[in-house]
Scaffold this motif. Structure first.
Motif, PDB file in Angstrom:
ATOM      1  N   PRO A   1       0.836  -1.210   0.000  1.00 25.43           N
ATOM      2  CA  PRO A   1       0.000   0.000   0.000  1.00 25.43           C
ATOM      3  C   PRO A   1       0.870   1.258   0.000  1.00 25.43           C
ATOM      4  O   PRO A   1       1.851   1.343   0.737  1.00 25.43           O
ATOM      5  CB  PRO A   1      -0.789  -0.108   1.304  1.00 25.43           C
ATOM      6  CG  PRO A   1      -0.726  -1.546   1.675  1.00 25.43           C
ATOM      7  CD  PRO A   1       0.592  -2.050   1.158  1.00 25.43           C
ATOM      8  N   LEU A   2       0.527   2.216  -0.857  1.00 21.64           N
ATOM      9  CA  LEU A   2       1.284   3.454  -0.907  1.00 21.64           C
ATOM     10  C   LEU A   2       0.400   4.596  -1.365  1.00 21.64           C
ATOM     11  O   LEU A   2      -0.656   4.383  -1.954  1.00 21.64           O
ATOM     12  CB  LEU A   2       2.505   3.318  -1.813  1.00 21.64           C
ATOM     13  CG  LEU A   2       2.231   3.102  -3.298  1.00 21.64           C
ATOM     14  CD1 LEU A   2       2.639   4.326  -4.084  1.00 21.64           C
ATOM     15  CD2 LEU A   2       2.975   1.872  -3.764  1.00 21.64           C
ATOM     16  N   VAL A   3       0.853   5.789  -1.063  1.00 19.90           N
ATOM     17  CA  VAL A   3       0.173   7.014  -1.475  1.00 19.90           C
ATOM     18  C   VAL A   3       1.221   7.899  -2.123  1.00 19.90           C
ATOM     19  O   VAL A   3       2.279   8.140  -1.553  1.00 19.90           O
ATOM     20  CB  VAL A   3      -0.456   7.747  -0.267  1.00 19.90           C
ATOM     21  CG1 VAL A   3      -1.073   9.068  -0.701  1.00 19.90           C
ATOM     22  CG2 VAL A   3      -1.481   6.857   0.427  1.00 19.90           C
ATOM     23  N   THR A   4       0.934   8.369  -3.329  1.00 15.55           N
ATOM     24  CA  THR A   4       1.851   9.299  -3.979  1.00 15.55           C
ATOM     25  C   THR A   4       1.397  10.724  -3.685  1.00 15.55           C
ATOM     26  O   THR A   4       0.200  10.984  -3.489  1.00 15.55           O
ATOM     27  CB  THR A   4       1.908   9.077  -5.500  1.00 15.55           C
ATOM     28  OG1 THR A   4       0.609   9.307  -6.059  1.00 15.55           O
ATOM     29  CG2 THR A   4       2.353   7.665  -5.845  1.00 15.55           C
ATOM     30  N   VAL A   5       2.342  11.642  -3.638  1.00 19.25           N
ATOM     31  CA  VAL A   5       2.043  13.047  -3.382  1.00 19.25           C
ATOM     32  C   VAL A   5       2.479  13.857  -4.589  1.00 19.25           C
ATOM     33  O   VAL A   5       3.626  13.761  -5.039  1.00 19.25           O
ATOM     34  CB  VAL A   5       2.760  13.542  -2.101  1.00 19.25           C
ATOM     35  CG1 VAL A   5       2.508  15.024  -1.878  1.00 19.25           C
ATOM     36  CG2 VAL A   5       2.309  12.724  -0.897  1.00 19.25           C
ATOM     37  N   ASN A   6       1.553  14.638  -5.125  1.00 18.65           N
ATOM     38  CA  ASN A   6       1.786  15.524  -6.257  1.00 18.65           C
ATOM     39  C   ASN A   6       2.044  14.783  -7.563  1.00 18.65           C
ATOM     40  O   ASN A   6       2.586  15.331  -8.496  1.00 18.65           O
ATOM     41  CB  ASN A   6       2.907  16.522  -5.971  1.00 18.65           C
ATOM     42  CG  ASN A   6       2.691  17.808  -6.739  1.00 18.65           C
ATOM     43  OD1 ASN A   6       1.568  18.176  -7.030  1.00 18.65           O
ATOM     44  ND2 ASN A   6       3.765  18.488  -7.071  1.00 18.65           N
ATOM     45  N   ARG A   7       1.708  13.517  -7.621  1.00 12.98           N
ATOM     46  CA  ARG A   7       1.789  12.731  -8.853  1.00 12.98           C
ATOM     47  C   ARG A   7       0.644  11.728  -8.854  1.00 12.98           C
ATOM     48  O   ARG A   7       0.369  11.075  -7.860  1.00 12.98           O
ATOM     49  CB  ARG A   7       3.101  11.943  -8.957  1.00 12.98           C
ATOM     50  CG  ARG A   7       4.296  12.737  -9.273  1.00 12.98           C
ATOM     51  CD  ARG A   7       4.364  13.096 -10.772  1.00 12.98           C
ATOM     52  NE  ARG A   7       5.496  13.975 -10.987  1.00 12.98           N
ATOM     53  CZ  ARG A   7       5.423  15.296 -11.010  1.00 12.98           C
ATOM     54  NH1 ARG A   7       4.271  15.894 -10.841  1.00 12.98           N
ATOM     55  NH2 ARG A   7       6.483  16.029 -11.201  1.00 12.98           N
ATOM     56  N   ARG A   8       0.022  11.595  -9.995  1.00 16.84           N
ATOM     57  CA  ARG A   8      -1.052  10.613 -10.158  1.00 16.84           C
ATOM     58  C   ARG A   8      -0.436   9.304 -10.645  1.00 16.84           C
ATOM     59  O   ARG A   8       0.411   9.294 -11.521  1.00 16.84           O
ATOM     60  CB  ARG A   8      -2.050  11.131 -11.182  1.00 16.84           C
ATOM     61  CG  ARG A   8      -3.266  10.266 -11.351  1.00 16.84           C
ATOM     62  CD  ARG A   8      -4.223  10.838 -12.392  1.00 16.84           C
ATOM     63  NE  ARG A   8      -4.457  12.263 -12.253  1.00 16.84           N
ATOM     64  CZ  ARG A   8      -5.389  12.819 -11.464  1.00 16.84           C
ATOM     65  NH1 ARG A   8      -6.154  12.060 -10.729  1.00 16.84           N
ATOM     66  NH2 ARG A   8      -5.541  14.123 -11.414  1.00 16.84           N
ATOM     67  N   GLU A   9      -0.853   8.223 -10.072  1.00 16.30           N
ATOM     68  CA  GLU A   9      -0.421   6.899 -10.520  1.00 16.30           C
ATOM     69  C   GLU A   9      -1.534   6.400 -11.430  1.00 16.30           C
ATOM     70  O   GLU A   9      -2.628   6.102 -10.978  1.00 16.30           O
ATOM     71  CB  GLU A   9      -0.207   6.001  -9.290  1.00 16.30           C
ATOM     72  CG  GLU A   9       0.590   4.741  -9.554  1.00 16.30           C
ATOM     73  CD  GLU A   9      -0.217   3.702 -10.292  1.00 16.30           C
ATOM     74  OE1 GLU A   9       0.269   3.237 -11.338  1.00 16.30           O
ATOM     75  OE2 GLU A   9      -1.323   3.360  -9.850  1.00 16.30           O
ATOM     76  N   GLU A  10      -1.275   6.367 -12.725  1.00 15.94           N
ATOM     77  CA  GLU A  10      -2.324   6.206 -13.728  1.00 15.94           C
ATOM     78  C   GLU A  10      -3.071   4.875 -13.684  1.00 15.94           C
ATOM     79  O   GLU A  10      -4.204   4.797 -14.107  1.00 15.94           O
ATOM     80  CB  GLU A  10      -1.737   6.426 -15.128  1.00 15.94           C
ATOM     81  CG  GLU A  10      -1.199   7.827 -15.365  1.00 15.94           C
ATOM     82  CD  GLU A  10      -2.245   8.925 -15.196  1.00 15.94           C
ATOM     83  OE1 GLU A  10      -3.436   8.684 -15.456  1.00 15.94           O
ATOM     84  OE2 GLU A  10      -1.857  10.034 -14.793  1.00 15.94           O
ATOM     85  N   SER A  11      -2.459   3.817 -13.186  1.00 19.21           N
ATOM     86  CA  SER A  11      -3.140   2.517 -13.188  1.00 19.21           C
ATOM     87  C   SER A  11      -4.247   2.452 -12.139  1.00 19.21           C
ATOM     88  O   SER A  11      -5.105   1.584 -12.203  1.00 19.21           O
ATOM     89  CB  SER A  11      -2.134   1.391 -12.953  1.00 19.21           C
ATOM     90  OG  SER A  11      -1.704   1.384 -11.605  1.00 19.21           O
ATOM     91  N   GLY A  12      -4.225   3.342 -11.155  1.00 16.57           N
ATOM     92  CA  GLY A  12      -5.226   3.342 -10.098  1.00 16.57           C
ATOM     93  C   GLY A  12      -4.892   2.434  -8.934  1.00 16.57           C
ATOM     94  O   GLY A  12      -5.681   2.291  -8.016  1.00 16.57           O
ATOM     95  N   ILE A  13      -3.725   1.813  -8.975  1.00 19.63           N
ATOM     96  CA  ILE A  13      -3.316   0.906  -7.886  1.00 19.63           C
ATOM     97  C   ILE A  13      -3.002   1.704  -6.616  1.00 19.63           C
ATOM     98  O   ILE A  13      -3.352   1.284  -5.520  1.00 19.63           O
ATOM     99  CB  ILE A  13      -2.103   0.056  -8.314  1.00 19.63           C
ATOM    100  CG1 ILE A  13      -2.523  -0.910  -9.419  1.00 19.63           C
ATOM    101  CG2 ILE A  13      -1.502  -0.689  -7.132  1.00 19.63           C
ATOM    102  CD1 ILE A  13      -1.377  -1.672 -10.050  1.00 19.63           C
ATOM    103  N   ALA A  14      -2.364   2.854  -6.780  1.00 19.88           N
ATOM    104  CA  ALA A  14      -1.951   3.654  -5.619  1.00 19.88           C
ATOM    105  C   ALA A  14      -2.895   4.841  -5.431  1.00 19.88           C
ATOM    106  O   ALA A  14      -3.375   5.421  -6.395  1.00 19.88           O
ATOM    107  CB  ALA A  14      -0.527   4.167  -5.813  1.00 19.88           C
ATOM    108  N   SER A  15      -3.129   5.169  -4.179  1.00 21.98           N
ATOM    109  CA  SER A  15      -3.868   6.393  -3.883  1.00 21.98           C
ATOM    110  C   SER A  15      -2.942   7.579  -4.123  1.00 21.98           C
ATOM    111  O   SER A  15      -1.722   7.437  -4.117  1.00 21.98           O
ATOM    112  CB  SER A  15      -4.317   6.394  -2.418  1.00 21.98           C
ATOM    113  OG  SER A  15      -5.202   5.333  -2.181  1.00 21.98           O
TER     114      SER A  15
END
Length: 71
Positions: free
Chosen positions: A8-22
């Motif tokens: 589980p992870l959350v990116t900040v200021n970047r969208r993770e396009e596959s939708g796996i990460a918040s």
């Protein structure tokens, strides 16, 4: 690596396009429109945008927001 291992992870200021990460992101286009609107309200008419890389989502969306606000 984390995505492949389903950590589980959350990116900040970047969208993770596959939708796996918040992700936690700002609305760069709207933010740029607000900034340009503020400068126009102050009476400024010669406004420049020094852009980031168009290959990055932040640079691209800010450029689009600037162009739309200036139109």
């Amino acid at each position: 690596m984390c995505v492949e291992q389903r950590v589980p992870l959350v990116t900040v200021n970047r969208r993770e396009e596959s939708g796996i990460a918040s992700c936690v992101i700002s609305d760069d286009g709207h933010g740029m429109a607000l900034a340009v609107g503020h400068l126009l309200a102050l009476g400024h008419r010669h406004i420049a945008h020094i852009a980031g890389l168009d290959a990055l989502s932040t640079g691209h969306l800010r450029r689009l927001g600037f162009a739309a606000a200036m139109a």
